[in-house]
Design an enzyme around this catalytic site. Structure first.
Site, mmCIF file in Angstrom:
data_model
loop_
_atom_site.group_PDB
_atom_site.id
_atom_site.type_symbol
_atom_site.label_atom_id
_atom_site.label_comp_id
_atom_site.label_asym_id
_atom_site.label_seq_id
_atom_site.Cartn_x
_atom_site.Cartn_y
_atom_site.Cartn_z
ATOM 1 N N THR A 326 32.710 32.567 38.326
ATOM 2 C CA THR A 326 32.332 31.212 37.942
ATOM 3 C C THR A 326 33.698 30.646 37.212
ATOM 4 O OG1 THR A 326 30.717 29.725 36.494
ATOM 5 C CG2 THR A 326 31.380 31.946 35.644
ATOM 6 N N HIS A 378 26.827 47.019 30.224
ATOM 7 C CA HIS A 378 26.917 48.119 29.573
ATOM 8 C C HIS A 378 26.354 49.290 29.786
ATOM 9 C CE1 HIS A 378 30.014 50.297 27.048
ATOM 10 N NE2 HIS A 378 29.601 49.540 25.883
#
Length: 407
Positions: A326, A378
């Site tokens: 993006t 994560h």
């Protein structure tokens, strides 16, 4: 008399919104001619008439929600309608709601939802209706973690009905200080999915900065020849797409997703490119970006951007992405933390190029610099891989000849 029915769109799409009637009662329509524009969660679809005739009746109004298989209009024979029905007025509180066609078997409600076998089995064990679950996957596929999240969500008891005498007073007359605007179906979906991603992932963001000097000089030298040979302009997105693919090959867990207690490593590189439209942000994919050269990537991005802004994207354009890029820099963003796209575990955020003083050896020089951000899940990606991935993207952009030689 022929009926206009909401067609099957994709496995994950079961309903849409009437965006615009292209024909009105009394108007002639040819077989195969578009009669209505339907807005879904992901794309706009124009529905055709299967028969030639005159539009005799519109059963739902613009803005109404309709389901796949629902009859929304009727087309009669002849060259003119004897007494065409007016298009229904915008829904009032007491107006009847258009009903969907009845489902053949009640037991089919579980089958309408798209779910992995493990998720379907877990839902049966827990007695959960799959249609009540909001999946994180942008294409609507329900996975084990979606079922678990739904089961763990606190159940809010229904509030007792207030007595009639305690009913809230009617809202005050609008004084012009505010304007209420109904969210489009796509905006509602974007809002829901972004919130779900934030709540269902262990998202973290790491940052770096890239000296854009070399890639800007290379682009300046090559852009005229590039356009003359390929009839497409050389931009920065092809360099970043190439760099991302190379980094994904070295750090494959950034190109994966979680399904229950399994990690799905993707051996393909369909790179989503975020495109801003009037209806909201959409992310069509450059399919097999690893097999495309610079010109093919630039052409694909340009084509997808035009289709997005013209509401011409197809389900295929939106399916199968493995990683997203993006670019908030086109709007002047200096730094941001992009949100993961659906079930993907990584997204790269590009930002505006700003000339800043930078230490080059023992000297201070003014260089065109760009901050870049990698948001990642994560649960799958540790700091070593996330930092290494972003550092590799930085090194490749700062040495763009390596990208050209490797493509």
């Amino acid at each position: 008399m022929a009926e206009i029915v909401v067609p099957e769109l994709a496995e994950s799409i079961t309903e849409g919104t009437i965006a615009k009637w292209l024909k009105q009662p009394g108007e002639q329509v040819n077989k195969g001619e578009f009669i209505v524009e339907l807005e879904t969660d992901k794309v706009n679809v124009e529905v055709i008439s299967e028969e030639a005739g005159v539009v005799s009746e519109l059963l739902v109004a613009e803005g109404d929600t309709v389901e796949v298989g629902q009859v929304i209009a009727r087309v009669g024979e002849g060259g003119a309608a004897s007494a065409p029905a007016a298009a229904p007025a915008p829904k009032a509180e007491e107006a009847p709601v258009a009903q969907a066609e009845p489902v053949a078997e009640e037991s089919s409600s579980m089958d309408r939802a798209i779910a992995s076998p493990a998720a379907r089995k877990l839902a049966r064990e827990k007695g959960i209706d799959l249609n009540a679950i909001s999946p994180v996957d942008p294409m609507g596929r329900i996975r084990v973690q979606d079922v678990e999240a739904h089961a763990a969500a606190p159940k809010v008891p229904a509030a007792p009905a207030a007595p009639a005498k305690a009913a809230a007073p009617a809202p005050a007359q609008d004084d012009g200080r505010v304007t209420r605007e109904k969210m489009t179906r796509r905006r509602q979906t974007i809002a829901k999915r972004l919130l779900e991603v934030k709540q269902s992932t262990a998202m973290l963001t790491t940052f770096n900065e890239i000296d854009m000097t070399n890639v800007m000089e290379l682009r300046k030298r090559k852009k005229d020849d590039f356009f003359e040979k390929n009839d497409v302009r050389l931009g920065f997105m092809s360099f970043f797409t190439k760099a991302v693919v190379a980094a994904l090959k070295k750090y494959p867990y950034v190109n994966s997703e979680i399904d229950g207690d399994e990690i799905i490593l993707k051996n393909y590189y369909d790179i989503g490119i975020a495109v801003s439209t009037d209806g909201g942000l959409v992310v069509p994919n450059v399919v097999d970006a690893d097999r495309k050269n610079f010109a093919e990537i630039e052409a694909a991005i340009g084509e997808l951007a035009v289709k997005a802004r013209d509401n011409k994207l197809t389900i295929a354009d939106m399916t199968g992405g493995s990683f997203t890029i993006t670019n908030g820099g086109v709007f002047g963003s200096l730094m941001s933390t992009p949100i993961l796209n659906g079930t993907q575990v990584g997204i790269l955020g590009m930002h505006t190029i700003q000339r800043r003083p930078i230490a080059v050896g023992d000297n201070i020089e003014i260089r065109p610099m760009m901050y870049v951000a990698l948001s990642y899940d994560h649960r799958v990606i540790d700091g070593k891989d996330s930092v290494g991935f972003l550092k590799m993207v930085k090194e490749l952009i700062e040495n763009p000849e390596d990208l050209l030689l490797g493509s």
